[in-house]
Design a protein around this motif. Structure first.
Motif, PDB file in Angstrom:
ATOM      1  N   THR A 196      42.130  28.493 -33.258  1.00 36.31           N
ATOM      2  CA  THR A 196      42.117  27.173 -33.902  1.00 36.31           C
ATOM      3  C   THR A 196      40.736  26.518 -33.904  1.00 36.31           C
ATOM      4  OG1 THR A 196      42.688  26.037 -31.825  1.00 36.31           O
ATOM      5  CG2 THR A 196      44.507  26.825 -33.198  1.00 36.31           C
ATOM      6  N   GLY A 197      39.842  26.989 -33.034  1.00 32.49           N
ATOM      7  CA  GLY A 197      38.533  26.375 -32.951  1.00 32.49           C
ATOM      8  C   GLY A 197      38.537  24.997 -32.329  1.00 32.49           C
ATOM      9  N   SER A 198      39.534  24.692 -31.506  1.00 31.93           N
ATOM     10  CA  SER A 198      39.646  23.373 -30.870  1.00 31.93           C
ATOM     11  C   SER A 198      39.980  23.544 -29.398  1.00 31.93           C
ATOM     12  CB  SER A 198      40.737  22.534 -31.551  1.00 31.93           C
ATOM     13  OG  SER A 198      42.006  23.158 -31.417  1.00 31.93           O
ATOM     14  N   TYR A 199      39.825  22.458 -28.653  1.00 38.76           N
ATOM     15  CA  TYR A 199      40.253  22.442 -27.259  1.00 38.76           C
ATOM     16  C   TYR A 199      41.754  22.157 -27.249  1.00 38.76           C
ATOM     17  CZ  TYR A 199      35.238  22.052 -26.360  1.00 38.76           C
ATOM     18  OH  TYR A 199      33.882  22.270 -26.324  1.00 38.76           O
ATOM     19  N   LEU A 200      42.551  23.124 -26.848  1.00 38.91           N
ATOM     20  CA  LEU A 200      43.997  23.045 -27.023  1.00 38.91           C
ATOM     21  C   LEU A 200      44.610  21.855 -26.293  1.00 38.91           C
ATOM     22  CD1 LEU A 200      45.088  26.800 -26.834  1.00 38.91           C
ATOM     23  CD2 LEU A 200      44.799  25.350 -28.844  1.00 38.91           C
ATOM     24  N   MET A 201      44.194  21.615 -25.058  1.00 42.33           N
ATOM     25  CA  MET A 201      44.799  20.534 -24.290  1.00 42.33           C
ATOM     26  C   MET A 201      44.474  19.177 -24.913  1.00 42.33           C
ATOM     27  SD  MET A 201      44.801  20.218 -20.143  1.00 42.33           S
ATOM     28  CE  MET A 201      46.136  19.359 -19.296  1.00 42.33           C
ATOM     29  N   LEU A 202      43.255  19.022 -25.392  1.00 47.32           N
ATOM     30  CA  LEU A 202      42.867  17.779 -26.057  1.00 47.32           C
ATOM     31  C   LEU A 202      43.634  17.607 -27.357  1.00 47.32           C
ATOM     32  CD1 LEU A 202      41.080  15.291 -26.337  1.00 47.32           C
ATOM     33  CD2 LEU A 202      39.339  16.758 -27.402  1.00 47.32           C
ATOM     34  N   ALA A 203      43.732  18.672 -28.138  1.00 40.92           N
ATOM     35  CA  ALA A 203      44.459  18.594 -29.409  1.00 40.92           C
ATOM     36  C   ALA A 203      45.933  18.261 -29.181  1.00 40.92           C
ATOM     37  CB  ALA A 203      44.319  19.909 -30.171  1.00 40.92           C
ATOM     38  N   ASP A 204      46.534  18.900 -28.180  1.00 41.06           N
ATOM     39  CA  ASP A 204      47.940  18.625 -27.870  1.00 41.06           C
ATOM     40  C   ASP A 204      48.125  17.177 -27.414  1.00 41.06           C
ATOM     41  OD1 ASP A 204      48.718  21.215 -28.483  1.00 41.06           O
ATOM     42  OD2 ASP A 204      48.446  21.930 -26.439  1.00 41.06           O
ATOM     43  N   THR A 205      47.204  16.698 -26.597  1.00 39.57           N
ATOM     44  CA  THR A 205      47.301  15.325 -26.082  1.00 39.57           C
ATOM     45  C   THR A 205      47.192  14.310 -27.214  1.00 39.57           C
ATOM     46  OG1 THR A 205      46.354  15.985 -23.955  1.00 39.57           O
ATOM     47  CG2 THR A 205      46.297  13.646 -24.505  1.00 39.57           C
ATOM     48  N   VAL A 243      43.719  25.622 -16.592  1.00 40.33           N
ATOM     49  CA  VAL A 243      43.288  24.320 -17.106  1.00 40.33           C
ATOM     50  C   VAL A 243      41.898  24.419 -17.711  1.00 40.33           C
ATOM     51  CG1 VAL A 243      42.652  21.981 -16.433  1.00 40.33           C
ATOM     52  CG2 VAL A 243      44.753  22.992 -15.563  1.00 40.33           C
ATOM     53  N   LYS A 244      41.007  25.139 -17.066  1.00 42.49           N
ATOM     54  CA  LYS A 244      39.656  25.329 -17.587  1.00 42.49           C
ATOM     55  C   LYS A 244      39.693  25.973 -18.962  1.00 42.49           C
ATOM     56  CE  LYS A 244      35.300  27.681 -16.623  1.00 42.49           C
ATOM     57  NZ  LYS A 244      34.547  28.572 -15.675  1.00 42.49           N
ATOM     58  N   GLN A 245      40.560  26.963 -19.113  1.00 45.02           N
ATOM     59  CA  GLN A 245      40.664  27.659 -20.389  1.00 45.02           C
ATOM     60  C   GLN A 245      41.269  26.759 -21.466  1.00 45.02           C
ATOM     61  OE1 GLN A 245      42.873  31.307 -20.189  1.00 45.02           O
ATOM     62  NE2 GLN A 245      42.973  31.555 -22.414  1.00 45.02           N
ATOM     63  N   MET A 246      42.317  25.993 -21.118  1.00 42.35           N
ATOM     64  CA  MET A 246      43.014  25.170 -22.100  1.00 42.35           C
ATOM     65  C   MET A 246      42.240  23.907 -22.451  1.00 42.35           C
ATOM     66  SD  MET A 246      45.811  26.847 -22.786  1.00 42.35           S
ATOM     67  CE  MET A 246      46.810  25.624 -23.621  1.00 42.35           C
ATOM     68  N   ALA A 247      41.538  23.347 -21.492  1.00 48.48           N
ATOM     69  CA  ALA A 247      40.919  22.033 -21.694  1.00 48.48           C
ATOM     70  C   ALA A 247      39.434  22.092 -22.016  1.00 48.48           C
ATOM     71  CB  ALA A 247      41.142  21.169 -20.452  1.00 48.48           C
ATOM     72  N   PHE A 248      38.730  23.118 -21.556  1.00 50.41           N
ATOM     73  CA  PHE A 248      37.277  23.098 -21.655  1.00 50.41           C
ATOM     74  C   PHE A 248      36.699  24.293 -22.416  1.00 50.41           C
ATOM     75  CE2 PHE A 248      38.459  20.962 -17.635  1.00 50.41           C
ATOM     76  CZ  PHE A 248      38.020  19.682 -17.952  1.00 50.41           C
ATOM     77  N   GLN A 249      37.545  25.150 -22.954  1.00 48.10           N
ATOM     78  CA  GLN A 249      37.062  26.272 -23.743  1.00 48.10           C
ATOM     79  C   GLN A 249      37.688  26.232 -25.126  1.00 48.10           C
ATOM     80  OE1 GLN A 249      37.755  29.944 -21.615  1.00 48.10           O
ATOM     81  NE2 GLN A 249      36.562  29.306 -19.818  1.00 48.10           N
ATOM     82  N   LEU A 250      36.874  26.441 -26.151  1.00 50.87           N
ATOM     83  CA  LEU A 250      37.369  26.427 -27.520  1.00 50.87           C
ATOM     84  C   LEU A 250      38.324  27.590 -27.752  1.00 50.87           C
ATOM     85  CD1 LEU A 250      34.155  25.525 -29.556  1.00 50.87           C
ATOM     86  CD2 LEU A 250      36.191  24.117 -29.255  1.00 50.87           C
ATOM     87  N   ASP A 251      39.441  27.282 -28.385  1.00 49.49           N
ATOM     88  CA  ASP A 251      40.402  28.329 -28.709  1.00 49.49           C
ATOM     89  C   ASP A 251      39.872  29.152 -29.882  1.00 49.49           C
ATOM     90  OD1 ASP A 251      43.148  29.557 -28.552  1.00 49.49           O
ATOM     91  OD2 ASP A 251      43.264  28.744 -30.583  1.00 49.49           O
ATOM     92  N   ALA A 252      39.919  30.454 -29.744  1.00 45.26           N
ATOM     93  CA  ALA A 252      39.363  31.323 -30.777  1.00 45.26           C
ATOM     94  C   ALA A 252      40.126  31.210 -32.088  1.00 45.26           C
ATOM     95  CB  ALA A 252      39.366  32.773 -30.281  1.00 45.26           C
TER      96      ALA A 252
END
Length: 272
Positions: free
Chosen positions: A66-75, A55-64
């Protein structure tokens, strides 16, 4: 004293409500520890610490990539599709529900059609939607609308038919037109019931959304779940499922709060 007359106190009711969730959590922890003790590389029931790291990786770390927070973008992607579809369904259901329930001619023409279409399994139409509308956003939104709208129209039209006939007769006696009866008599009583109907359709709406995203999408909660399943990434799948459940619960709670604040008379009537 009969069981039907036993009412727990507010504090006890909170404890009783929390008990099933606590038991499920304990059962998961015990099952996870047992499987990991036999096989430290087991992926079926990951440890809570492993899921927290995911969860820390998906929600609080920028994806290399896409440059976005994956969980936030998906939500945001999923909520955008869901809310757009539900807005269409609610608006259309309100209009058609009142028309079919109030006007006998409209009921004769559309009542049976709505009843039949509400029985059509929406997921069976998904391939047709993709062929006709493509793989873009429109087909996903259309699936949710098709899956929720007929049931909402049917429910609201039945609620209109249940209104006391005396109210309609009195309104006509006072000179009200059909349009005025719909706006002044029917609409105020149907709006709180519309919220109930929407609450009942939240579960199916999420189901149709996840199904559409899983089959053809490049973003969204359903897309992410089905993307990582090939790697057996249960440490991501389980938190995503919990997150979807939490979002659905919060939406339902918000609707209940709106209903209670906007239509206090409706809550008091149901309490009686």
């Amino acid at each position: 004293m009969r069981l039907i007359n036993l009412r727990p106190s507010r504090q006890l009711a909170i404890y009783m409500a929390a008990l099933p969730f606590v038991l499920v959590a304990i059962g998961y922890v015990l099952g996870s520890e047992a499987r990991l003790a036999d096989n430290p590389n087991d992926k079926l029931l990951p440890a809570l610490s492993t899921m927290a790291q995911a969860v820390k990786q998906m929600a609080f770390q920028l994806d290399a990539r896409t440059g976005s927070y994956l969980m936030l973008a998906d939500t945001l992607a999923s909520l955008g599709r869901l809310l757009s579809a539900l807005a269409i369904s609610v608006s259309a259901a309100l209009v058609f529900g009142i028309v079919i329930g109030l006007l006998p001619a409209a009921n004769a023409m559309l009542g049976s059609f709505v009843s039949v279409t509400s029985m059509v399994p929406p997921l069976a139409l998904l391939p047709i939607l993709f062929i006709v509308m493509g793989l873009g956003e429109n087909s996903k939104i259309a699936l949710i609308v098709i899956g929720t709208l007929p049931a909402m129209i049917r429910d609201l039209s039945m609620r209109v038919l249940e209104l006391p006939r005396e109210q309609l007769i009195k309104a006509q006696t006072l000179g009200a037109s059909s349009w005025q009866i719909a706006l002044r008599v029917v609409l105020p009583q149907i709006l709180p019931r519309l919220i109930d109907s929407l609450r009942l359709q939240l579960g199916p709406a999420w189901l149709f959304l996840i199904a559409a995203e899983a089959i053809a999408s490049d973003s969204g909660l359903g897309y992410r779940i089905f993307l990582v399943r090939r790697y057996l990434a249960m440490d991501i799948i389980i938190p995503y499922v919990i997150w979807i459940t939490l979002l659905a619960f919060l939406m339902d709670y918000a609707l209940r709060l709106i209903q209670r604040k906007a239509f206090p008379w409706f809550a008091s009537v149901r309490a009686e």
